[in-house]
Enzyme design. Sequence first.
Site, PDB file in Angstrom:
ATOM      1  N   HIS A   1       6.309  -2.607  24.232  1.00 39.47           N
ATOM      2  CA  HIS A   1       7.745  -2.400  24.450  1.00 39.47           C
ATOM      3  C   HIS A   1       7.904  -1.290  25.485  1.00 39.47           C
ATOM      4  CE1 HIS A   1      11.985  -1.986  23.775  1.00 39.47           C
ATOM      5  NE2 HIS A   1      11.957  -3.015  22.944  1.00 39.47           N
TER       6      HIS A   1
ATOM      7  N   ARG B   1       9.698  -7.851  28.914  1.00 36.65           N
ATOM      8  CA  ARG B   1       9.116  -6.625  28.373  1.00 36.65           C
ATOM      9  C   ARG B   1       7.797  -6.268  29.039  1.00 36.65           C
ATOM     10  NH1 ARG B   1      10.178  -7.200  21.828  1.00 36.65           N
ATOM     11  NH2 ARG B   1      12.414  -6.918  22.033  1.00 36.65           N
TER      12      ARG B   1
ATOM     13  N   HIS C   1       3.715  -2.856  20.373  1.00 35.89           N
ATOM     14  CA  HIS C   1       4.871  -3.181  19.536  1.00 35.89           C
ATOM     15  C   HIS C   1       4.612  -4.339  18.587  1.00 35.89           C
ATOM     16  CE1 HIS C   1       9.007  -3.380  18.431  1.00 35.89           C
ATOM     17  NE2 HIS C   1       9.235  -4.548  19.004  1.00 35.89           N
TER      18      HIS C   1
ATOM     19  N   ARG D   1       6.065 -13.040  22.836  1.00 38.18           N
ATOM     20  CA  ARG D   1       7.090 -13.342  21.832  1.00 38.18           C
ATOM     21  C   ARG D   1       8.484 -13.184  22.421  1.00 38.18           C
ATOM     22  NH1 ARG D   1       9.849  -9.657  17.696  1.00 38.18           N
ATOM     23  NH2 ARG D   1       9.204  -8.057  19.157  1.00 38.18           N
TER      24      ARG D   1
ATOM     25  N   GLU E   1      19.781 -11.276  23.793  1.00 39.48           N
ATOM     26  CA  GLU E   1      18.663 -10.423  24.214  1.00 39.48           C
ATOM     27  C   GLU E   1      17.885 -11.123  25.316  1.00 39.48           C
ATOM     28  OE1 GLU E   1      16.518  -9.561  20.595  1.00 39.48           O
ATOM     29  OE2 GLU E   1      17.727  -7.782  20.202  1.00 39.48           O
TER      30      GLU E   1
ATOM     31  N   LYS F   1       0.796  -1.233   0.000  1.00 48.49           N
ATOM     32  CA  LYS F   1       0.000   0.000   0.000  1.00 48.49           C
ATOM     33  C   LYS F   1       0.826   1.279   0.000  1.00 48.49           C
ATOM     34  CE  LYS F   1      -1.013  -0.029   4.958  1.00 48.49           C
ATOM     35  NZ  LYS F   1      -2.082  -0.066   5.951  1.00 48.49           N
TER      36      LYS F   1
HETATM   37  C1  LIG Z   1      10.544  -0.529  15.618  1.00 47.54           C
HETATM   38  C2  LIG Z   1      10.469  -2.013  15.471  1.00 47.54           C
HETATM   39  C3  LIG Z   1      11.567  -2.795  15.765  1.00 47.54           C
HETATM   40  C4  LIG Z   1      11.496  -4.187  15.628  1.00 47.54           C
HETATM   41  N1  LIG Z   1      12.616  -4.933  15.865  1.00 47.54           N
HETATM   42  C5  LIG Z   1      12.566  -6.283  15.653  1.00 47.54           C
HETATM   43  C6  LIG Z   1      13.741  -7.076  15.782  1.00 47.54           C
HETATM   44  O1  LIG Z   1      14.816  -6.580  16.051  1.00 47.54           O
HETATM   45  N2  LIG Z   1      13.626  -8.420  15.574  1.00 47.54           N
HETATM   46  C7  LIG Z   1      12.444  -9.018  15.254  1.00 47.54           C
HETATM   47  O2  LIG Z   1      12.406 -10.254  15.087  1.00 47.54           O
HETATM   48  N3  LIG Z   1      11.326  -8.278  15.106  1.00 47.54           N
HETATM   49  C8  LIG Z   1      11.358  -6.927  15.275  1.00 47.54           C
HETATM   50  N4  LIG Z   1      10.231  -6.184  15.106  1.00 47.54           N
HETATM   51  C9  LIG Z   1       9.010  -6.855  14.617  1.00 47.54           C
HETATM   52  C10 LIG Z   1       9.172  -7.156  13.126  1.00 47.54           C
HETATM   53  O3  LIG Z   1       9.749  -6.057  12.481  1.00 47.54           O
HETATM   54  C11 LIG Z   1       7.859  -7.483  12.455  1.00 47.54           C
HETATM   55  O4  LIG Z   1       7.108  -8.369  13.218  1.00 47.54           O
HETATM   56  C12 LIG Z   1       8.100  -8.113  11.090  1.00 47.54           C
HETATM   57  O5  LIG Z   1       8.955  -7.288  10.338  1.00 47.54           O
HETATM   58  C13 LIG Z   1       6.807  -8.339  10.358  1.00 47.54           C
HETATM   59  O6  LIG Z   1       7.086  -8.677   9.032  1.00 47.54           O
HETATM   60  P1  LIG Z   1       5.900  -8.919   8.035  1.00 47.54           P
HETATM   61  O7  LIG Z   1       6.507  -9.231   6.725  1.00 47.54           O
HETATM   62  O8  LIG Z   1       4.953  -9.879   8.618  1.00 47.54           O
HETATM   63  O9  LIG Z   1       5.105  -7.527   7.983  1.00 47.54           O
HETATM   64  P2  LIG Z   1       5.601  -6.053   7.674  1.00 47.54           P
HETATM   65  O10 LIG Z   1       7.056  -5.948   7.622  1.00 47.54           O
HETATM   66  O11 LIG Z   1       4.890  -5.155   8.623  1.00 47.54           O
HETATM   67  O12 LIG Z   1       5.041  -5.801   6.222  1.00 47.54           O
HETATM   68  C14 LIG Z   1       3.676  -5.632   5.967  1.00 47.54           C
HETATM   69  C15 LIG Z   1       3.505  -5.156   4.545  1.00 47.54           C
HETATM   70  O13 LIG Z   1       2.137  -5.190   4.190  1.00 47.54           O
HETATM   71  C16 LIG Z   1       1.780  -3.969   3.568  1.00 47.54           C
HETATM   72  N5  LIG Z   1       0.341  -3.793   3.760  1.00 47.54           N
HETATM   73  C17 LIG Z   1      -0.346  -3.739   4.923  1.00 47.54           C
HETATM   74  N6  LIG Z   1      -1.655  -3.586   4.679  1.00 47.54           N
HETATM   75  C18 LIG Z   1      -1.812  -3.555   3.341  1.00 47.54           C
HETATM   76  C19 LIG Z   1      -2.931  -3.398   2.464  1.00 47.54           C
HETATM   77  N7  LIG Z   1      -4.185  -3.237   2.930  1.00 47.54           N
HETATM   78  N8  LIG Z   1      -2.726  -3.412   1.120  1.00 47.54           N
HETATM   79  C20 LIG Z   1      -1.461  -3.549   0.627  1.00 47.54           C
HETATM   80  N9  LIG Z   1      -0.369  -3.681   1.402  1.00 47.54           N
HETATM   81  C21 LIG Z   1      -0.546  -3.689   2.735  1.00 47.54           C
HETATM   82  C22 LIG Z   1       2.645  -2.945   4.255  1.00 47.54           C
HETATM   83  O14 LIG Z   1       2.721  -1.765   3.515  1.00 47.54           O
HETATM   84  C23 LIG Z   1       3.957  -3.726   4.323  1.00 47.54           C
HETATM   85  O15 LIG Z   1       4.621  -3.686   3.083  1.00 47.54           O
HETATM   86  C24 LIG Z   1      10.281  -4.793  15.224  1.00 47.54           C
HETATM   87  C25 LIG Z   1       9.178  -3.996  14.929  1.00 47.54           C
HETATM   88  C26 LIG Z   1       9.264  -2.615  15.046  1.00 47.54           C
HETATM   89  C27 LIG Z   1       8.063  -1.789  14.703  1.00 47.54           C
END
Ligand SMILES: Cc1cc2nc3c(=O)[nH]c(=O)nc-3n(C[C@H](O)[C@H](O)[C@H](O)COP(=O)(O)OP(=O)(O)OC[C@H]3O[C@@H](n4cnc5c(N)ncnc54)[C@H](O)[C@@H]3O)c2cc1C
Length: 502
Positions: A231, A271, A332, A367, A115, A37
């Site tokens: 967090h 956490r 978080h 988690r 961690e 998106k």
């Molecule tokens: C600040 C921060 C630090 C973190 N640090 C860690 C870490 O060190 N280690 C760890 O294991 N985890 C960490 N996490 C958690 C981890 O980043 C996420 O759980 C993980 O990246 C999720 O990956 P994903 O591919 O499932 O989703 P995301 O990476 O969230 O991707 C979701 C995708 O879907 C798209 N999308 C959503 N809704 C729609 C829609 N309606 N139409 C089209 N596209 C859409 C978004 O634009 C995005 O591209 C952290 C999270 C945050 C916020």
Amino acid sequence: MDTSRLKSDFIVVGSGIAGLRAAIDLAEAGTVTMFTKGQITESNSMYAQGGIAAAVGQNDDVDQHYADTMAAGAGLCDPGAVRVLVHEGPAEIQRLLQWGADFAKEGQSLSLSREGGHSQPRILHGNGGRTGTVVVDALLARALASTNVTIIPFTFCRDLIVEGDRVAGIQFEESGNRLGRCDAKATLIATGGGSQVYRESTNPETATGDGLAAAYRAGAELRDMEFVQFHPTVLNLHGASRFLLTEALRGEGAHIVNELGERFINELLTRDEVSRAVFRQMTDRPNAKVFLDVAHIRPEIIRRKFRHVYTTCLQYGLDITRDRIPITPAAHYFMGGVRTDLYGRTSLRGLYAAGEVASTGVHGANRLASNSLLEAVVFGGRAAHAMREDDWSPVSAQAKNQSLPLDRRPDAASLEQIREITWRCAGITRSGDGLKQGLQRLNAIPQNPVSGNLLTVARMIHECALARTESRGAHYREDYPTPAAARLHSYVRKDDPVRLSL
Ligand SMILES: Cc1cc2nc3c(=O)[nH]c(=O)nc-3n(C[C@H](O)[C@H](O)[C@H](O)COP(=O)(O)OP(=O)(O)OC[C@H]3O[C@@H](n4cnc5c(N)ncnc54)[C@H](O)[C@@H]3O)c2cc1C
């Protein structure tokens, strides 16, 4: 390009780590259309800091990683899912390395940090504490190298198309509000979590739970939606984003203090325990403030090991080698989500889920840090495998096309309201009365056109939290402060009451 009617072998919604990982394997079997998106690189994945966990260290093994993950999950992890995660994790790391992931090294060996909750150093990291970029860059390059992968940015997936007894594709909206549909034999939602449903959140604006809400509307079963990880140490400065101050700072000896400089909690607790203590300090007295203090740690360590935190805070006028950092806890991570089997299959034929949107069972009630990136790669790959192999029969003659949905995006005022209600009533500490009040207030927000995916997600969290009359993992109820004897999951599905069951 006329995108109003598309056809692809596979659809992937979301360009985070789970979606990209799946797309790479799917591309070997057919055409893959990825919808995202925002910009391709806008996702929670890009913000991941600390790293990705895997039992690759010399003194480590999968049994220890398994035990740590199970302990963090407070009795609700699925042992089979955790076994898959820890056993397949090291091979996924090897694959990422082959695909160019530039993890930090010490000499010739991978640098592994430790961690909270991990009994061994097993966190691979890189790019000065911006590990998500390391993994996304490698996966994106690999995915884009295939001519079978098309990524369509700035395209919003509004709903899943249900025809007969299966999901046949998605309805989407391009920028300019033009609607379209895409048909595919298998659809993966990899849309991430929904922590933006809270007033205080570490997540970027994209994390609005769209996939959770769309799956719910389509009739899929969701599990354990009440388990949201908060967090404890997030930057709390007026005008600044809610920037995450990595847990590794506490590992390095950072203190959490009140305005008087007094420590009030063991910073190395989990956490949720630390979050609750910080929250209590902040809410016990009006205008109370809490700080993270690293000024006693050698400045060169802070600048070298925590470059990303140091430079970000400096942008806001804080030199953390001298100044205390004002903090708040913030939502978080979603442990629950769309229930899947070990290959990403949801309860709806043709629909798969991977990454934070999914409830694979690896996180249970809480988690373990750095397991979510690992889950995204391991189960993203597994979902792709099932999508390639499964053979869904054609849509039945009685197929019923779902009508185009109404506009589901909430207006700004409703959004603020939903976030405030969820933060106050279904936040770090909960109670039956508070949850009921929250639900009442959410139900008063008009359904359409001002309601939205966040509203659906907020309701699910409230309803599941109300049904769970115990405290477990990240779910804390003041009126039921201890865990119940039975270890039950909550299940929610459109038109059914929340069910607690094994
Ligand atoms: C600040 C921060 C630090 C973190 N640090 C860690 C870490 O060190 N280690 C760890 O294991 N985890 C960490 N996490 C958690 C981890 O980043 C996420 O759980 C993980 O990246 C999720 O990956 P994903 O591919 O499932 O989703 P995301 O990476 O969230 O991707 C979701 C995708 O879907 C798209 N999308 C959503 N809704 C729609 C829609 N309606 N139409 C089209 N596209 C859409 C978004 O634009 C995005 O591209 C952290 C999270 C945050 C916020």
